[in-house]
Scaffold this active site. Structure first.
Site: not given
Length: 192
Positions: A137-140
């Site tokens: 989950v690429p929250c960046h």
């Protein structure tokens, strides 16, 4: 998959950790400054997990994460996540963020809008701050409007958003926000 396990694995940015259970990947820990700190953080979040050889589905996740952190296009879309105990709103946020293409970013406001919850920017930020599935989950890829902060969730270890986005070749904001239109010169640029 039987029981809860974890494994430490090598990546281009250091030794990461992954925990899993019968329902899928339970969490990913990016490297801390020292491996012992990465292990300690995993133990804090998953005290019932035991270090063991990952099952095939988790091996696929590990390879995808390692490929992504080398700058490649790791396929993370099919990885099953164990979202038991995660609030329904946060699950929706994670599903939405998983759809952001590599090399692009969105703002918290844009994610809230995609969820049809335009007044929920703070809730989106809170959900991403609790993201246990780093990289998957690429929250960046989600930034504050017009800003490029380096804050990342506790599972981000010592790695910054700026570094992860740089690995992916992303610009600070690919999407156009009001800030971009009004003050395009003031927007920070990544260092090459």
């Amino acid at each position: 998959m039987a029981g809860r396990g974890y494994s430490i694995f090598d990546t281009a940015i250091g030794r990461c950790g992954i925990a899993w259970g019968e329902l899928g990947v339970a969490g990913v820990q990016l490297p801390e400054l020292r491996e012992i700190e990465t292990r300690k953080r995993l133990f804090q979040h998953y005290p019932d997990a035991r270090e063991m050889r990952p099952p095939e589905e988790v091996e696929v996740a590990i390879e995808g994460i390692a490929t992504t952190l080398r700058g490649g296009d790791g396929d993370l879309a099919a990885i099953t996540l164990d979202m038991a105990g995660i609030p329904a709103f946060n699950q929706r946020v994670y599903e939405t963020v998983r759809s952001i293409p590599r090399g692009e970013t969105r703002t918290y406001d844009e994610v809230a809008g995609a969820l049809r919850a335009s007044g929920a920017v703070y809730s989106v930020a809170q959900a991403l701050g609790r993201n246990p599935f780093m990289i998957i989950v690429p929250c960046h890829r989600v930034l504050e409007a017009g800003q490029y902060p380096d804050r990342i969730s506790p599972n981000g270890g010592s790695v910054s958003k700026r570094r992860l986005l740089s690995i992916e070749g992303a610009q600070p904001t690919t999407s156009k926000t009001l800030f971009d239109v009004l003050l395009p010169v003031a927007r920070p640029r990544p260092q090459a």
